[in-house]
Design a protein around this motif. Structure first.
Motif, PDB file in Angstrom:
ATOM      1  N   THR A 171       0.823  -1.204   0.000  1.00  0.00           N
ATOM      2  CA  THR A 171       0.000   0.000   0.000  1.00  0.00           C
ATOM      3  C   THR A 171       0.861   1.260   0.000  1.00  0.00           C
ATOM      4  OG1 THR A 171      -1.754   1.177   1.148  1.00  0.00           O
ATOM      5  CG2 THR A 171      -0.154   0.040   2.526  1.00  0.00           C
ATOM      6  N   GLY A 189       1.978   3.207   4.962  1.00  0.00           N
ATOM      7  CA  GLY A 189       0.535   3.342   5.111  1.00  0.00           C
ATOM      8  C   GLY A 189       0.154   4.345   6.181  1.00  0.00           C
ATOM      9  N   GLU A 190      -0.801   5.210   5.863  1.00  0.00           N
ATOM     10  CA  GLU A 190      -1.290   6.211   6.802  1.00  0.00           C
ATOM     11  C   GLU A 190      -2.437   5.631   7.629  1.00  0.00           C
ATOM     12  OE1 GLU A 190      -0.423  10.218   4.136  1.00  0.00           O
ATOM     13  OE2 GLU A 190      -2.428   9.342   4.166  1.00  0.00           O
ATOM     14  N   THR A 230      -2.655   3.340   9.719  1.00  0.00           N
ATOM     15  CA  THR A 230      -2.670   1.910   9.449  1.00  0.00           C
ATOM     16  C   THR A 230      -1.887   1.165  10.520  1.00  0.00           C
ATOM     17  OG1 THR A 230      -2.861   2.208   7.054  1.00  0.00           O
ATOM     18  CG2 THR A 230      -1.919   0.134   7.798  1.00  0.00           C
ATOM     19  N   SER A 285      -1.137   4.093   0.433  1.00  0.00           N
ATOM     20  CA  SER A 285      -2.179   4.978   0.974  1.00  0.00           C
ATOM     21  C   SER A 285      -2.528   4.548   2.401  1.00  0.00           C
ATOM     22  CB  SER A 285      -3.417   4.982   0.074  1.00  0.00           C
ATOM     23  OG  SER A 285      -3.928   3.666  -0.092  1.00  0.00           O
ATOM     24  N   TYR A 286      -3.376   3.538   2.562  1.00  0.00           N
ATOM     25  CA  TYR A 286      -3.776   3.108   3.890  1.00  0.00           C
ATOM     26  C   TYR A 286      -4.123   1.625   3.838  1.00  0.00           C
ATOM     27  CZ  TYR A 286      -8.489   3.371   1.966  1.00  0.00           C
ATOM     28  OH  TYR A 286      -9.595   3.179   1.183  1.00  0.00           O
TER      29      TYR A 286
END
Length: 438
Positions: free
Chosen positions: A289, A327-328, A330, A291-292
């Motif tokens: 990932t 990952g944010e 996360t 993103s998240y």
């Protein structure tokens, strides 16, 4: 020699590309031109086909190689039974499948003079070798090079070194495998394991089913995960040895031995795609990932042995290679989960990011299907409070043999002194944090 040839620092030559149709000759003119089995093979050699699949399987799945050798494989005396040592084979019926989470320390130190074959120790497996289904998990810890030659009629062998380099002398040529590499020996291919260090330790997946192949990439597209070009097949190299050589054959779970009057590693030239390979796990192109959320561990699949159900593997080989975590919002370590697949995990070096302690190089854990597992308490607490800046994971190299069926233990694994007691304790102290809003 055809294909993309590579040289290693040790002077070994390789051909690149998993599943490719390769050809190689150790002596110029040894490969016949235009015919697989001419009336007279060049240089007085014998032509022989080695088939890893049925003749009539689809072309895309068919595995076979033509070998041009000093003597045909048929020129051997009768085999007789020999001791199996600690090697066991499916069906595993001496115990019932265990739903408990289990973990082992590395194998105990072996006696001096223990070669690769003698050191093989079966943890468990599934399926039925006579039906060519399922797999087995073995470990090895050798202190001496093999002088004999071994071949496995039951399945292909995926060798995962954890300590010590190996030189694999195969019918097709030489492979060098060290920790961080894996070596694939196809069903029926004969080989000898020579140690490049004082001892060697690692893991073996014996795949009884469909030969390993690269997984389909689906929405990932054309590139990513394990690249075919990074799998290296040996260039032809042969032994022209006259004299007694012990050859051990694994057949339907038992070891059989015969003394040849010559070395069976006498293939002067070959072409085909049923060939051994070595692969550097550090070349794995990790997809994750940006993103998240946390992708499923299937995204780390290096090789898969498909079953009759699309997407459901007899066994997958998965690697947790060096990678960035970005990952944010996360939870970045592997999440808590229960899985229809059964997972045997091993550690090649360093530490695994879901475990704080107890999971060590050379050891392993087994989480059979639907056994709940995930990060231990220390890892959970740390990851839940961590600052989520980009993080490089490069201090460990772990892998997993993942299979559609439960892994049934051998009695020796269930009673082993190096089986850790109290593995469940790593999840103790995961406290209740739930606070209703009203």
């Amino acid at each position: 020699m055809s294909g993309d040839a590579r040289k290693t620092a040790e002077g070994l030559a390789y051909l690149s590309g998993f599943g490719n149709e390769h050809s190689s000759e150790a002596v110029p003119g040894a490969l016949p031109q235009g015919r697989n089995s001419p009336q007279r093979a060049p240089l007085g050699l014998y032509a022989e086909q080695l088939s890893g699949t049925a003749f009539t399987e689809p072309r895309a799945h068919n595995r076979r190689s033509w070998l041009y050798r000093v003597r045909p494989s048929a020129a051997h005396p009768a085999f007789t039974r020999t001791g199996n040592g600690a090697v066991r084979t499916a069906p595993f019926t001496q115990a019932v499948p265990d739903p408990n989470r289990l973990r082992w320390n590395p194998l105990p130190e072996p006696e001096a003079g223990t070669d690769f074959l003698a050191s093989l120790w079966t943890l468990g497996g599934n399926g039925d070798v006579t039906q060519r289904t399922g797999m087995a998990v073995h470990l090895y810890h050798a202190t001496a090079s093999m002088e004999r030659v071994f071949g496995d009629a039951d399945g292909e062998l995926l060798i995962v070194p954890e300590r010590g380099g190996l030189l694999l002398r195969t019918e097709f040529g030489l492979l060098h495998a060290e920790p961080g590499h894996v070596a694939l020996i196809p069903r029926g291919v004969r080989f000898r394991v020579e140690l490049l260090d004082a001892d060697a330790r690692g893991y073996v997946c014996e795949n009884y089913g469909t030969p390993f192949q690269l997984p389909d990439l689906g929405p990932i597209g054309a590139n990513g995960l394990a690249n075919a070009r990074d799998f290296l097949a040996p260039v032809a190299a042969y032994e022209d040895v006259e004299g007694p050589v012990e050859v051990v054959n694994k057949f339907c779970g038992n070891l059989w031995t015969a003394t040849y009057d010559h070395s069976p590693l006498d293939v002067v030239a070959w072409h085909g795609n049923h060939v051994p390979y070595v692969y550097d796990l550090r070349r794995f192109n990790v997809i994750g990932t940006i993103s998240y959320d946390h992708p499923d561990p299937s995204i780390f699949t290096v090789l898969t042995s498909p079953s009759d159900t699309p997407g459901l593997a007899g066994v997958d080989f998965v690697v947790f290679a060096p990678r960035w975590l970005v990952g944010e919002d996360t939870f970045r370590p592997p999440y808590f989960h229960r899985n229809v697949m059964s997972e045997y995990m091993g550690l090649i070096k360093g530490a695994y990011d879901a475990k704080a302690e107890g999971f060590v190089p050379g050891g392993g854990s087994l989480h059979n299907m639907m056994s709940a597992h995930g990060p231990d308490r220390e890892t959970f607490d740390r990851a839940s409070a961590a600052e989520l800046k980009p993080q490089r994971i490069d201090d460990g190299l772990a892998f997993m043999f993942e299979t559609r069926w439960p892994v049934t233990l051998t009695p020796q694994a269930a009673r082993a002194e190096h089986l850790q007691q109290g593995y469940d304790d790593v999840w103790q102290g995961l406290e209740r944090h739930f606070r209703p809003l009203h």
